[in-house]
Design a protein around this motif. Structure first.
Motif, mmCIF file in Angstrom:
data_model
loop_
_atom_site.group_PDB
_atom_site.id
_atom_site.type_symbol
_atom_site.label_atom_id
_atom_site.label_comp_id
_atom_site.label_asym_id
_atom_site.label_seq_id
_atom_site.Cartn_x
_atom_site.Cartn_y
_atom_site.Cartn_z
ATOM 1 N N SER A 493 -53.860 4.691 -57.144
ATOM 2 C CA SER A 493 -54.669 4.769 -55.924
ATOM 3 C C SER A 493 -55.983 5.504 -56.186
ATOM 4 C CB SER A 493 -53.886 5.475 -54.806
ATOM 5 O OG SER A 493 -52.713 4.763 -54.495
ATOM 6 N N GLN A 496 -58.271 3.172 -58.035
ATOM 7 C CA GLN A 496 -58.872 2.170 -57.145
ATOM 8 C C GLN A 496 -60.034 2.753 -56.347
ATOM 9 O OE1 GLN A 496 -55.131 0.768 -55.221
ATOM 10 N NE2 GLN A 496 -55.776 -1.278 -55.877
ATOM 11 N N ASP A 526 -58.953 -3.321 -61.439
ATOM 12 C CA ASP A 526 -58.380 -3.278 -60.089
ATOM 13 C C ASP A 526 -57.108 -4.127 -60.024
ATOM 14 O OD1 ASP A 526 -58.547 -2.503 -57.237
ATOM 15 O OD2 ASP A 526 -58.862 -4.648 -56.917
ATOM 16 N N LYS A 530 -53.334 -2.975 -58.910
ATOM 17 C CA LYS A 530 -52.494 -3.684 -57.932
ATOM 18 C C LYS A 530 -51.177 -4.117 -58.561
ATOM 19 C CE LYS A 530 -56.424 -5.383 -55.239
ATOM 20 N NZ LYS A 530 -57.281 -6.557 -54.896
ATOM 21 N N SER A 534 -47.582 -2.840 -57.249
ATOM 22 C CA SER A 534 -46.594 -3.841 -56.837
ATOM 23 C C SER A 534 -45.268 -3.621 -57.560
ATOM 24 C CB SER A 534 -47.118 -5.252 -57.126
ATOM 25 O OG SER A 534 -48.234 -5.557 -56.335
#
Length: 577
Positions: A493, A496, A526, A530, A534
């Motif tokens: 996070s 990002q 990025d 993700k 996930s």
């Protein structure tokens, strides 16, 4: 006044000024065509109005590549031992001129490089072979930073006659290409040194039946990093292999004006596991390695060439270093910030073996670079080179596992190595940023590349020669799940958030190419974030989300590079996504 590469001694006297718009240059010696061409590129005129620059050659000048500038009543006197120093002096005067809009002060300079050899090596064997025009642009950047050696790391990407099956899918350089590059380098006071790995890293050859008779392990072996392979990568150290290498040299070397060759000889992983096992049982692995290296040295010497060779294998048995050829040049390489350059450089120096230090750009297997690691790696390598009387440095820019990073990501390391090797006092971040801004013609580029390259620092996991996000991007679900045991969700996070911050700055770039390259790096990183999030949440990443990114990756690749190797690079990118 900041200058691109800080002189050893610089004094500016503003009580005496010269008009800046025009510089009139007079050589008091028979200048070569290449020096005259570079002078014209820098804006010097042979006649007309303007400040007079008188360039002289003094064969007794103390520094081989050094120069001095002094101001007399109505002119500047530039003195150097040869045209190399003259070129560097003219470049400095040009820089000072461009820094003063109306006039510039009297100049007094004494300058020379702290390391004589300042080289850059680009990997052209891991999928990516640059278009000639893109490579020439890079050479211009290197020349402006006073690099004086360039190597193109080659395993199979030269179009050897009769060996088409080895290189047919790689868009290799041919003899005309190399001659073009060599001429362009020479005109810019850069030596293009031929580079052909000649012992290990020959997988691209030895996978084919026609060449298996040359392999130490023709039916494959257990690679310590890649696992079981069905083909070899190392030549067996015998006369057949020497004959093979000699045939390659006979075709490759005449295309170069250099009298040096980098013969590689690193990472001979399976030596002693196959053909040579019996010999090694009666001798030693390192002795068998050394004997073959000495045979390669004799082969190159017979053709009038001095060898360069990677020093990693012999450094495993330091007592053998004094047995290395005194007329060859060892390459002491290491790419992590804690590499023992001090110890290894001392070993070569105390043994009387000439050598170069070889740090890395820390950009391969990262997408966006490892800025801090590269900074510390380059700083220590060059500091130890100076301390232990090295001939210089060779900055390596590898392309392991598909060469997915753009060359622009390597600019900070290229800049820092240039600055420190010329004047070791140029260690500040500001000096690197100024150089990056200059060679990219983008004021924001240094800030972007710094932030991009510091993304790996947001993670506690510090993998060797790679970044955490690169491991996730290319990893299988099973491999990623193991890695994710060491990466908490909040680190993704934070990454990002930083990626979004960099996007805001990259939007201000004026160069469409640089902007596209940075945006692609950001999108790939990025996507890795993700994917990691996930998997932590127990979801399966959607493969469709990479489709558009891969299309842009292809387009950007083809804008700067030849098509050979692209499909292989894409397959590596999409294999687990």
């Amino acid at each position: 006044m900041p200058v691109l590469l800080k002189p050893q001694s610089l004094s500016l006297d503003y009580s005496k000024v010269f008009p800046a718009p025009n510089l009139r240059l007079v050589f008091d010696f028979k200048a070569s065509a290449r020096l005259k061409s570079r002078a014209v590129e820098l804006g010097y005129q042979e006649s007309g109005e303007g400040t007079l620059i008188v360039s002289t050659i003094d064969p007794t000048y103390s520094h081989e590549q050094g120069y001095s500038i002094k101001t007399e009543t109505d002119k500047l006197i530039l003195t150097a031992k040869n045209e190399v120093g003259t070129f560097y002096g003219l470049s400095l005067i040009n820089w000072i001129q461009n820094s003063h809009k109306e006039n510039f002060p009297a100049i007094f300079v004494k300058d020379w490089p702290e390391l004589d050899t300042r080289g850059y090596m680009l990997d052209i064997s891991r999928c990516k072979v640059p278009k000639i025009e893109a490579l020439l642009e890079l050479i211009d950047k290197l020349s402006s930073l006073r690099y004086n050696q360039l190597q193109l790391y080659t395993e199979h990407t030269f179009a050897y006659k009769g060996h088409q099956q080895v290189w047919q899918d790689s868009s290799p350089y041919d003899a005309h290409d190399i001659q073009t590059i060599d001429t362009y380098c020479k005109e810019r006071f850069i030596e293009l040194v031929p580079n052909q790995n000649s012992f290990g890293h020959l997988e691209r050859w030895l996978r084919y039946d026609e060449y298996k008779y040359l392999a130490e392990c023709p039916n494959g072996y257990e690679h310590p990093l890649k696992g079981k392979l069905d083909h070899g990568g190392t030549l067996k150290p015998n006369q057949d292999s020497l004959n093979f290498v000699e045939s390659l040299y006979g075709e490759l070397l005449p295309n170069f004006s250099s009298s040096q060759i980098n013969i590689g000889c690193d990472e001979t992983w399976e030596l002693g596991l196959g053909w040579s096992s019996g010999i090694i049982a009666e001798s030693s692995k390192r002795k068998v390695y050394l004997d073959f290296l000495l045979s390669l040295n004799d082969l190159a010497k017979g053709k009038g060439f001095t060898i360069q060779y990677w020093g990693d294998i012999i450094l495993e048995s330091p007592e053998l270093v004094p047995s290395l050829p005194k007329d060859g040049i060892g390459l002491v390489w290491g790419y992590e910030c804690d590499h023992p350059f001090d110890e290894q450089c001392n070993t070569f120096n105390q043994s009387g073996i000439p050598y170069l230090v070889c740090p890395g750009t820390s950009t391969w297997n990262t997408i966006g670079g490892r800025y801090e690691n590269a900074k510390l790696n380059v700083e220590d390598a060059i500091a130890q080179a100076i301390k232990h009387d090295s001939k210089g440095f060779l900055l390596t820019d590898w392309g392991d596992d598909g060469h997915h990073h753009p060359t622009s990501v390597s600019l900070p390391a290229i800049a820092r190595a240039a600055a420190l090797s010329w004047n070791s006092s140029m260690a500040s971040e500001a000096a690197t940023q100024q150089i990056v801004a200059h060679i990219s013609s983008e004021p924001k580029m240094a800030e972007i590349l710094s932030q991009l390259g510091k993304l790996p620092d947001l993670f506690e996991l510090k993998p060797h020669n790679a970044s955490p996000l690169n491991l996730i991007l290319f990893g299988s679900i099973e491999k990623c799940q193991k890695i994710l045991q060491e990466i908490p969700k909040d680190e993704f996070s934070k990454a990002q958030q930083e990626i979004d911050s960099i996007r805001c700055i990259s939007a201000k770039l004026s160069s469409p190419l640089y902007q596209q390259q940075i945006d692609l790096c950001l999108d790939l990183l990025d996507f890795a974030c993700k994917k990691g999030i996930s998997l932590i949440q127990g979801d399966t990443p959607r493969k469709i989300s990479l489709t558009t990114i891969v299309s842009r990756f292809r387009d950007l690749w083809l804008s700067q590079n030849r098509p050979g190797g692209l499909q292989e690079s894409v397959e590596k990118l999409t294999a687990n996504n």
